[in-house]
Scaffold this motif. Structure first.
Motif, short mmCIF file in Angstrom:
data_model
loop_
_atom_site.label_atom_id
_atom_site.label_comp_id
_atom_site.label_asym_id
_atom_site.label_seq_id
_atom_site.Cartn_x
_atom_site.Cartn_y
_atom_site.Cartn_z
N PRO A 81 -13.89 11.31 -4.83
CA PRO A 81 -13.03 10.31 -5.43
C PRO A 81 -11.52 9.96 -5.58
CG PRO A 81 -14.61 11.64 -7.06
CD PRO A 81 -14.84 11.43 -5.70
N PRO A 82 -10.63 9.21 -5.46
CA PRO A 82 -9.12 9.25 -5.39
C PRO A 82 -9.13 9.12 -7.04
CG PRO A 82 -9.92 6.45 -4.78
CD PRO A 82 -10.92 7.91 -5.39
N LYS A 83 -7.50 10.15 -7.23
CA LYS A 83 -7.40 9.98 -8.75
C LYS A 83 -5.63 10.46 -8.39
CE LYS A 83 -9.05 14.33 -8.77
NZ LYS A 83 -8.39 16.16 -9.36
N ASN A 84 -5.38 8.85 -8.78
CA ASN A 84 -4.10 8.56 -8.60
C ASN A 84 -3.04 9.34 -9.25
OD1 ASN A 84 -4.68 7.21 -6.22
ND2 ASN A 84 -5.44 5.54 -7.36
N ASN A 85 -3.56 9.57 -10.74
CA ASN A 85 -2.77 10.06 -11.61
C ASN A 85 -2.41 11.63 -11.88
OD1 ASN A 85 -4.87 10.59 -12.69
ND2 ASN A 85 -5.03 10.80 -14.18
N ASP A 86 -2.66 12.26 -10.41
CA ASP A 86 -2.99 13.51 -10.22
C ASP A 86 -1.93 13.67 -8.88
OD1 ASP A 86 -3.05 15.98 -9.44
OD2 ASP A 86 -4.95 16.42 -9.42
N TYR A 118 9.21 -5.53 5.11
CA TYR A 118 7.61 -6.03 4.90
C TYR A 118 7.33 -5.37 3.49
CZ TYR A 118 3.01 -6.48 3.49
OH TYR A 118 1.68 -7.23 2.83
N ILE A 119 7.95 -2.88 4.29
CA ILE A 119 7.29 -2.57 2.84
C ILE A 119 8.40 -2.20 2.37
CG2 ILE A 119 7.23 -0.09 3.26
CD1 ILE A 119 6.38 -0.08 6.05
N LEU A 120 9.55 -2.12 2.33
CA LEU A 120 10.57 -2.52 1.19
C LEU A 120 10.27 -3.78 0.41
CD1 LEU A 120 13.58 -1.56 3.27
CD2 LEU A 120 12.10 0.11 2.53
N ASP A 121 9.38 -4.72 0.46
CA ASP A 121 9.14 -5.86 -0.31
C ASP A 121 8.36 -5.85 -1.34
OD1 ASP A 121 12.24 -7.86 0.27
OD2 ASP A 121 10.30 -8.56 2.31
N GLN A 122 7.23 -4.86 -0.65
CA GLN A 122 5.89 -4.45 -1.78
C GLN A 122 6.44 -3.34 -2.29
OE1 GLN A 122 3.65 -6.19 -0.97
NE2 GLN A 122 5.26 -7.25 0.99
N ALA A 123 7.62 -2.59 -3.04
CA ALA A 123 8.01 -2.22 -3.67
C ALA A 123 8.41 -2.43 -5.66
CB ALA A 123 9.18 -0.88 -3.66
N LYS A 124 6.95 -2.06 -5.93
CA LYS A 124 6.90 -3.47 -7.29
C LYS A 124 6.76 -2.22 -8.60
CE LYS A 124 4.66 -7.27 -4.62
NZ LYS A 124 3.72 -8.16 -4.89
N PRO A 125 7.89 -2.39 -8.63
CA PRO A 125 7.24 -0.95 -10.14
C PRO A 125 6.84 -1.26 -11.02
CG PRO A 125 9.26 -1.76 -9.62
CD PRO A 125 9.10 -2.48 -9.30
N HIS A 126 6.31 -2.06 -11.61
CA HIS A 126 5.56 -2.82 -12.22
C HIS A 126 3.80 -2.94 -11.94
CE1 HIS A 126 8.72 -3.41 -14.55
NE2 HIS A 126 9.38 -4.09 -14.41
N ALA A 127 3.80 -2.22 -11.54
CA ALA A 127 2.37 -2.86 -10.31
C ALA A 127 1.57 -2.15 -10.98
CB ALA A 127 2.44 -2.71 -8.76
N PRO A 128 -0.28 -2.07 -10.69
CA PRO A 128 -0.72 -0.72 -11.19
C PRO A 128 -0.43 0.29 -10.55
CG PRO A 128 -1.97 -2.24 -10.61
CD PRO A 128 -1.00 -3.17 -10.01
N LEU A 129 -0.48 1.58 -10.77
CA LEU A 129 -0.05 3.02 -9.95
C LEU A 129 -1.13 3.39 -8.44
CD1 LEU A 129 0.87 5.48 -10.27
CD2 LEU A 129 -0.91 6.20 -11.08
N ALA A 130 -2.27 2.83 -8.62
CA ALA A 130 -3.20 2.76 -7.60
C ALA A 130 -2.37 2.45 -6.27
CB ALA A 130 -4.07 2.52 -7.70
N GLU A 131 -1.44 1.02 -6.14
CA GLU A 131 -0.91 0.11 -5.70
C GLU A 131 0.75 0.75 -5.63
OE1 GLU A 131 0.02 -4.34 -6.85
OE2 GLU A 131 -2.27 -4.49 -6.60
N LYS A 132 1.24 1.31 -6.73
CA LYS A 132 2.29 2.19 -5.72
C LYS A 132 2.10 3.10 -4.92
CE LYS A 132 4.01 2.26 -10.62
NZ LYS A 132 2.95 1.06 -11.17
N VAL A 133 0.97 4.02 -5.38
CA VAL A 133 1.17 5.49 -4.21
C VAL A 133 0.50 4.76 -2.79
CG1 VAL A 133 -0.65 6.76 -4.16
CG2 VAL A 133 0.12 6.52 -6.31
N ALA A 134 -0.41 4.29 -2.90
CA ALA A 134 -0.83 3.28 -1.33
C ALA A 134 0.90 2.88 -0.84
CB ALA A 134 -1.11 2.04 -1.40
#
Length: 718
Positions: free
Chosen positions: A152-157, A44-60
């Motif tokens: 507050p989260p800073k996903n670009n850091d 399930y985790i590997l299926d959720q690898a979506k390179p074009h998703a928003p950065l916050a989702e990729k970090v999660a």
């Protein structure tokens, strides 16, 4: 959650388990498959690898993947926990699984690259694990606020992602021990399907260069701070190694930023920067040595700690920047990552901040307290008699303190004024004892314990052990003399004053009801006398800590020098008397600080208890002895003697004395030993030897050697 998800793709899960069992991972992994439910989450985790998703989702997603790597540690296993072997096995399993499933591998690789491309690593390199505030107290307040307030989260850091991904010390362990082949496979995963492999870590290189600029600027600012420069006389600002290091780093970064920059060899970078960094460290050591003599400042120690950590970070980043040898670069990266995890964890805790920055101050306080404690140790018969006499004077003065205590209590003043007048009474009495050369027995244990801990470092050979045990005997004997002098004089002094008051005024110092209350309050089992006596022992220890701190503060602020060079004082009293007063002030600073703080603590502890509705009170052996004497005299005069109650109160006095001395001595010895980095097992071993000597010869623990032997013993000890 697992049961809801599994029916969706039963075929995939079945094929996955077959694929796992047909591969050749470690047998321990195959053994874990039947128990580790987290393996079901992996598809399930590997299926959720979506390179074009928003950065916050990729970090999660990265966080979720790391949680899977970490999840197996709760299961029973036979892997080596000291190297984090289970983490490595799970990473190897993940890499093998990706090799067997190319579509997952491509998505995971692109997802990881996207996170690196879309984040900045500057703060990771120049701030993570390093203190950011300008002072110790502001740094402490910042850490507390971060614990209490949401951030507050800073996903670009990348530094924040790093903090969220690596959350435990075990992460540092397995990263440090990651095998080279596994590390190479992880790097290969990042490069898988990358159309521009040379530019993958280009942003990291740029971040290192920018971080070097920031760190160099910080080192220059901290190293040129007035508090540091004033303790480095003769070093011109222009030739300061902190300034030159910053200038050379700026030139290096500029040169490497050019398009035609050539790769540097390790020898070049070492020749240019290592001598400068070493020179900066020498300057830091010089300031620390100056603090040993001139007093310690917490903020200055914090500044020096920050400087040292920044210099170490600069060394590491320079190596990452220039080292070309693959194996050496891999080990530096793994060690650096592991260190970053540990330093990040350390930089988020207040206890670690206190431990790192208060160690030097605590040691200086203990040393100054121990120096005062040397004066309380008797080594021969003459000093023993002198201790008895000075303690008797302290006991006699305590009689007046006890009478004033009852008088203030009878006024029924508001809490603040009750505590204020009691403070003036206690502190004034203790200060007067010091000025008159008298001794208060309860001030000794914390002082002598610090002196005793200092001698632990002097044990180099077997005969030193006997000398140390002899020092314990001297301290015990001195303490007994002080206690006997205090209590032995406060009782007859109180009786004499009671007789005078009866003769003049025809009444007792205190009434019968007050006397009965005093007797009842001192019973060891029918009142809270025992915990109150232990609390008083803590207060006695705290007063000794304050005494050492105030002396350090006076020395650091150069108050004696300011007094001796004050023009107005010199004009009025002359240079010799002013100089003499400055020396007298320095000599008595510790005593004044300890006396005033002890008086304040003794007075306001019961006030604080009444204010907050808590059962708080103090039981001081000398003051309690005087109170009990007045109470017994009053009961005898009124014909209301309760012998069993008085006997219980007398037993309570014994408990009070033991706890006053024992608790304060134990606390002071423990803190002093820790401040001097003394192994606690040494203390227990030596105390056992002392106990054996007590059983063999108890007399020497309470009485001085016979006449003619004290000088011989003293000469042998030297």
């Amino acid at each position: 959650m697992h049961d809801q998800r599994l029916p969706q793709k039963p075929g995939r899960l079945k094929r996955l388990r077959a694929s796992i069992l047909s591969s050749r991972p470690a047998r321990s992994v195959r053994r874990l498959l039947g128990y580790d439910e987290s393996l079901r989450d992996l598809p399930y985790i590997l299926d959720q690898a979506k390179p074009h998703a928003p950065l916050a989702e990729k970090v999660a997603w990265v966080e979720q993947l790391m949680e899977w790597v970490r999840s197996g540690t709760e299961l029973s296993h036979d892997f080596d926990t000291s190297t984090g072997q289970l983490y490595t096995v799970r990473v190897r399993f993940l890499l093998q699984l990706l090799e067997r499933n190319p579509h997952w591998k491509a998505a995971v690789a692109e997802n990881l690259r996207a996170v690196f491309r879309e984040t900045s690593a500057v703060e990771l390199f120049c701030q993570t694990g390093l203190s950011q505030e300008s002072g110790f107290f502001s740094e402490g307040a910042d850490r507390v606020l971060k614990k209490l307030l949401p951030v507050p989260p800073k996903n670009n850091d990348l530094s924040e992602i790093f903090e969220r991904v690596f959350r435990d010390e075990t992460d540092a362990t397995w990263m440090r021990h990651l095998p080279p082949e596994t590390f190479n496979d992880i790097l290969a995963l990042f490069q898988h399907g990358n159309p521009e492999p040379d530019t993958l870590f280009e942003n990291l290189r740029t971040a290192i260069l920018e971080s070097l600029l920031i760190l160099g600027s910080n080192v220059s600012a901290q190293g040129l701070h007035p508090a540091v420069r004033s303790r480095l006389p003769g070093v011109a600002i222009g030739s300061s190694p902190f300034l030159r290091l910053n200038q050379n780093l700026s030139r290096l970064v500029f040169d490497l930023s050019q398009e035609d920059a050539k790769p540097l060899e390790l020898s070049e970078i070492s020749a240019g920067f290592q001598p400068l960094i070493d020179e900066c460290k020498v300057q830091i050591e010089a300031v620390l040595e100056h603090l040993e003599v001139s007093g310690v400042s917490v903020n200055l120690v914090y500044r020096l700690e920050t400087l040292s950590h920044s210099l170490t970070r600069i060394e590491t980043l320079l190596k990452l920047l220039v080292i070309q040898h693959l194996a050496e670069r891999q080990q530096i990266i793994l060690n650096f990552t592991s260190d970053l995890i540990l330093e990040r964890l350390s930089s988020s805790t207040v206890t670690q901040l206190i431990e790192n920055n208060l160690h030097l101050l605590s040691r200086k306080i203990v040393e100054r307290t121990g120096a005062s404690g040397e004066h309380y140790i008797t080594r021969n018969r003459a000093e023993y008699v002198q201790m008895l006499q000075s303690a008797a004077g302290g006991g006699l003065l305590t009689v007046g303190t006890t009478v004033i205590k009852f008088a203030v209590s009878n006024l029924k003043l508001p809490y603040f004024f009750d505590g204020l007048f009691a403070t003036v009474n206690y502190a004034g009495s203790f200060v007067m004892m010091q000025l008159m050369g008298f001794t208060l027995a309860t001030k000794q244990p914390s002082m002598t314990a610090s002196a005793l801990a200092g001698k632990l470092n002097e044990i180099k050979k077997p005969e030193d052990v006997n000398e140390f045990v002899t020092e314990i005997i001297r301290i015990t004997r001195s303490q007994f003399a002080a206690a006997a002098g205090n209590v032995g004089m406060v009782i007859p002094g109180a009786i004499a004053l009671e007789m005078v008051i009866r003769l003049i005024f025809g009444r007792s110092v205190i009434g019968v009801e007050t006397a009965q209350y005093v007797v009842a309050s001192l019973h060891p089992f029918k009142s809270l006398t025992i915990p109150f006596a232990a609390l008083t022992g803590v207060i006695l220890w705290l007063s000794s800590i304050f005494a050492g701190w105030i002396e350090n503060w006076v020395v650091y602020r150069q108050i004696p020098e300011a007094i001796s060079q004050n023009r107005r004082l010199i004009a009025v009293f002359g240079p010799e008397r002013t100089e003499s007063f400055a020396k007298w002030f320095l000599h008595n600073t510790s005593g004044f600080g300890g006396s005033i703080s002890l008086g304040t603590f003794l007075a306001f502890t019961p006030i604080a208890g009444r204010f907050f509705g808590l059962p708080l009170d103090v039981r001081h052996v000398t003051l309690s002895s005087g109170s009990l004497t007045f109470a017994v005299c009053s009961m005898i005069g009124a014909g209301a003697v309760d012998r069993w109650a008085i006997a219980g109160a007398a037993l309570g006095i014994l408990f009070i004395g033991l706890l006053n001395f024992g608790v304060s001595f134990a606390l002071a010895l423990g803190v002093a030993a820790r401040a001097r980095n003394v192994n606690s097992t040494w203390i227990w071993t030596l105390l056992k030897i002392g106990w054996l000597r007590l059983r063999r010869s108890p007399r020497e623990f309470f009485l001085p050697p016979p006449a003619g032997l004290d000088d011989k013993i003293e000469s042998q000890s030297h």
